[in-house]
Design an enzyme around this catalytic site. Structure first.
Site, mmCIF file in Angstrom:
data_model
loop_
_atom_site.group_PDB
_atom_site.id
_atom_site.type_symbol
_atom_site.label_atom_id
_atom_site.label_comp_id
_atom_site.label_asym_id
_atom_site.label_seq_id
_atom_site.Cartn_x
_atom_site.Cartn_y
_atom_site.Cartn_z
ATOM 1 N N SER A 35 -13.079 7.425 6.358
ATOM 2 C CA SER A 35 -12.678 6.123 5.817
ATOM 3 C C SER A 35 -11.813 5.366 6.808
ATOM 4 O O SER A 35 -10.796 5.880 7.277
ATOM 5 C CB SER A 35 -11.866 6.306 4.535
ATOM 6 O OG SER A 35 -12.610 6.993 3.588
ATOM 7 N N HIS A 66 -17.398 2.489 4.274
ATOM 8 C CA HIS A 66 -18.408 3.414 4.779
ATOM 9 C C HIS A 66 -19.722 2.655 4.954
ATOM 10 O O HIS A 66 -20.344 2.251 3.982
ATOM 11 C CB HIS A 66 -18.629 4.566 3.805
ATOM 12 C CG HIS A 66 -17.411 5.401 3.591
ATOM 13 N ND1 HIS A 66 -17.071 6.440 4.423
ATOM 14 C CD2 HIS A 66 -16.447 5.340 2.669
ATOM 15 C CE1 HIS A 66 -15.949 6.982 4.014
ATOM 16 N NE2 HIS A 66 -15.540 6.332 2.943
ATOM 17 N N HIS A 88 -19.093 11.447 -0.888
ATOM 18 C CA HIS A 88 -18.060 12.383 -1.337
ATOM 19 C C HIS A 88 -18.479 13.026 -2.662
ATOM 20 O O HIS A 88 -19.322 12.481 -3.368
ATOM 21 C CB HIS A 88 -16.738 11.647 -1.544
ATOM 22 C CG HIS A 88 -16.238 10.957 -0.312
ATOM 23 N ND1 HIS A 88 -16.734 9.745 0.096
ATOM 24 C CD2 HIS A 88 -15.300 11.322 0.590
ATOM 25 C CE1 HIS A 88 -16.116 9.379 1.214
ATOM 26 N NE2 HIS A 88 -15.246 10.321 1.540
ATOM 27 N N TYR A 90 -16.764 12.991 -5.241
ATOM 28 C CA TYR A 90 -16.380 12.179 -6.402
ATOM 29 C C TYR A 90 -17.451 11.143 -6.712
ATOM 30 O O TYR A 90 -17.393 10.463 -7.726
ATOM 31 C CB TYR A 90 -15.006 11.510 -6.217
ATOM 32 C CG TYR A 90 -14.855 10.640 -4.993
ATOM 33 C CD1 TYR A 90 -15.433 9.374 -4.915
ATOM 34 C CD2 TYR A 90 -14.124 11.089 -3.904
ATOM 35 C CE1 TYR A 90 -15.299 8.594 -3.786
ATOM 36 C CE2 TYR A 90 -13.975 10.309 -2.767
ATOM 37 C CZ TYR A 90 -14.573 9.058 -2.718
ATOM 38 O OH TYR A 90 -14.448 8.292 -1.605
ATOM 39 N N GLU A 91 -18.437 11.023 -5.810
ATOM 40 C CA GLU A 91 -19.512 10.056 -6.039
ATOM 41 C C GLU A 91 -20.733 10.718 -6.653
ATOM 42 O O GLU A 91 -21.562 10.046 -7.261
ATOM 43 C CB GLU A 91 -19.930 9.400 -4.725
ATOM 44 C CG GLU A 91 -18.823 8.619 -4.047
ATOM 45 C CD GLU A 91 -19.241 8.200 -2.651
ATOM 46 O OE1 GLU A 91 -19.886 7.147 -2.537
ATOM 47 O OE2 GLU A 91 -18.915 8.916 -1.687
ATOM 48 N N ALA A 118 -9.572 10.355 6.434
ATOM 49 C CA ALA A 118 -8.272 9.806 6.071
ATOM 50 C C ALA A 118 -7.629 10.825 5.125
ATOM 51 O O ALA A 118 -8.311 11.387 4.267
ATOM 52 C CB ALA A 118 -8.453 8.476 5.361
ATOM 53 N N MET A 216 -10.277 14.149 0.398
ATOM 54 C CA MET A 216 -11.411 14.338 -0.527
ATOM 55 C C MET A 216 -12.720 14.576 0.223
ATOM 56 O O MET A 216 -13.804 14.329 -0.331
ATOM 57 C CB MET A 216 -11.561 13.098 -1.420
ATOM 58 C CG MET A 216 -10.311 12.724 -2.190
ATOM 59 S SD MET A 216 -10.511 11.190 -3.100
ATOM 60 C CE MET A 216 -8.789 10.793 -3.506
ATOM 61 N N SER A 217 -12.650 15.031 1.469
ATOM 62 C CA SER A 217 -13.901 15.161 2.239
ATOM 63 C C SER A 217 -13.824 16.326 3.222
ATOM 64 O O SER A 217 -12.977 17.198 3.091
ATOM 65 C CB SER A 217 -14.183 13.862 2.991
ATOM 66 O OG SER A 217 -13.177 13.645 3.960
ATOM 67 N N ASN A 240 -1.079 8.068 4.376
ATOM 68 C CA ASN A 240 0.015 7.966 3.406
ATOM 69 C C ASN A 240 0.695 9.322 3.269
ATOM 70 O O ASN A 240 0.124 10.345 3.660
ATOM 71 C CB ASN A 240 -0.535 7.537 2.032
ATOM 72 C CG ASN A 240 -1.610 8.482 1.531
ATOM 73 O OD1 ASN A 240 -2.779 8.339 1.893
ATOM 74 N ND2 ASN A 240 -1.218 9.458 0.746
ATOM 75 N N HIS A 252 -6.928 2.737 -2.401
ATOM 76 C CA HIS A 252 -7.936 2.837 -1.342
ATOM 77 C C HIS A 252 -7.696 1.762 -0.287
ATOM 78 O O HIS A 252 -7.865 2.008 0.913
ATOM 79 C CB HIS A 252 -9.351 2.726 -1.925
ATOM 80 C CG HIS A 252 -10.430 3.009 -0.921
ATOM 81 N ND1 HIS A 252 -10.513 4.215 -0.237
ATOM 82 C CD2 HIS A 252 -11.442 2.245 -0.460
ATOM 83 C CE1 HIS A 252 -11.547 4.164 0.596
ATOM 84 N NE2 HIS A 252 -12.122 2.985 0.484
HETATM 85 N N1 HPA Z 1 -4.890 12.230 -1.408
HETATM 86 C C1 HPA Z 1 -6.206 12.461 -1.393
HETATM 87 N N2 HPA Z 1 -7.036 11.870 -0.538
HETATM 88 C C2 HPA Z 1 -6.521 11.005 0.340
HETATM 89 C C3 HPA Z 1 -5.154 10.702 0.375
HETATM 90 C C4 HPA Z 1 -4.287 11.360 -0.545
HETATM 91 O O1 HPA Z 1 -3.063 11.152 -0.584
HETATM 92 N N3 HPA Z 1 -4.965 9.803 1.366
HETATM 93 C C5 HPA Z 1 -6.182 9.559 1.910
HETATM 94 N N4 HPA Z 1 -7.129 10.292 1.301
#
Ligand code: HPA
Length: 280
Positions: A35, A66, A88, A90-91, A118, A216-217, A240, A252
């Site tokens: 991402s 993406h 992902h 989650y998709e 990310a 998440m990947s 973050n 996001h």
């Molecule tokens: N948590 C999960 N997935 C992420 C995060 C996070 O803080 N930051 C970027 N992808």
């Protein structure tokens, strides 16, 4: 339960299309851009772009940030394949689009897979917009893309993960970072399924489990790649601090914004690392 015949056909057919796009080049390295890190694709020289939509069995993408294309060409003069975007968990619950993508790389002769993502930091010393070399992972997705039917043409039913993230190749990335004077942390990446970010309690839990960054990947990609014999390296771009570790609100949009800040270092690191990776 059997592996769908369609899956094997998709890998073969996509492999033929990608081979044609390679026009005689034999890339040993492929990169998966996470991402906000898709800009690296613009650095590919003599680029040939194949939209995923033209590759049978490849994912159909839905997440902003993406693009969904395979780009073949040269990075720092080295033949590569760049995958811009992936699906992902989650998709979708369907592991086959991701399997098709990774196995097609294997089918066209790729040996090394460079994953990027990310991620949220779980450690105070790993700051926002900094990079973390992935030395190991924890699969907290609640699923494994290799469960279900196994096809021995791709890899064995059971396989080890003790050397999943390649320590020899990781040293090359550290050397590239040092040469470019890019600060590079090292740590364990933990994948959760999302799509929600974590609660502060979940962040404390995964800290205690020994993870250094959360996302998440990349874990499914690593599993599929190791199953079919690809060597794997990876870098997280910290977008973050994990929930509860700072006052910022997670979103996001925020992820993409901070990924863009880390992307310049990421691109420089990859450009410097790729020539070293192929000297192995
Ligand atoms: N948590 C999960 N997935 C992420 C995060 C996070 O803080 N930051 C970027 N992808």
């Amino acid at each position: 339960m059997t592996v769908p015949q369609l899956h094997i056909e998709n890998v073969n057919r996509s492999g033929e299309i990608v081979t044609a796009a390679l026009a005689g080049r034999r890339p040993r390295v492929a990169l998966v851009l996470g991402s906000g890190l898709g800009g690296l694709a613009d650095r590919v020289a003599e680029a040939v772009t194949v939209p995923y939509a033209e590759l049978p069995g490849f994912p159909v993408l839905t997440v902003p940030g993406h693009a969904g294309a395979l780009v073949a060409g040269l990075l720092s003069g080295v033949p590569v394949i760049v995958l811009q975007g992936r699906k992902h968990f989650y998709e979708t619950d369907d592991p086959y689009p991701l399997k098709t993508m990774v196995r097609t790389l294997r089918a066209v002769g790729v040996e090394l897979l460079f994953l990027s993502n990310a991620a949220g930091s779980l450690r105070a010393h790993i700051g926002v917009s900094q990079l973390m070399l992935i030395t190991d992972h924890i699969n907290a997705l609640g699923l494994n893309p290799l469960s279900g039917a196994n096809d021995e043409i791709f890899g064995p039913r059971f396989f080890g993960m003790s050397d999943a993230w390649d320590a020899v190749l990781a040293e090359k990335i550290r050397a590239a970072a040092a040469a470019e004077r890019i600060p590079l942390h090292s740590g364990v990446y933990l994948a959760l399924r999302g799509p929600s970010f974590e609660t502060p309690a979940e962040i404390r839990m995964v800290q205690a489990w020994g993870a250094d960054a959360v996302g998440m990947s990349s874990v499914p990609e690593c599993l599929i790649a190791r199953h079919c014999g690809l060597r794997v390296v990876g870098v997280s771009c910290i977008t973050n601090m994990g929930a509860g570790l700072s006052d910022e609100k997670l979103s996001h949009a925020h992820t993409l914004e901070n990924a863009a800040k880390g992307a310049a270092d990421f691109e420089r690191l990859v450009m410097a690392a790729v020539p070293l990776l192929v000297t192995v």
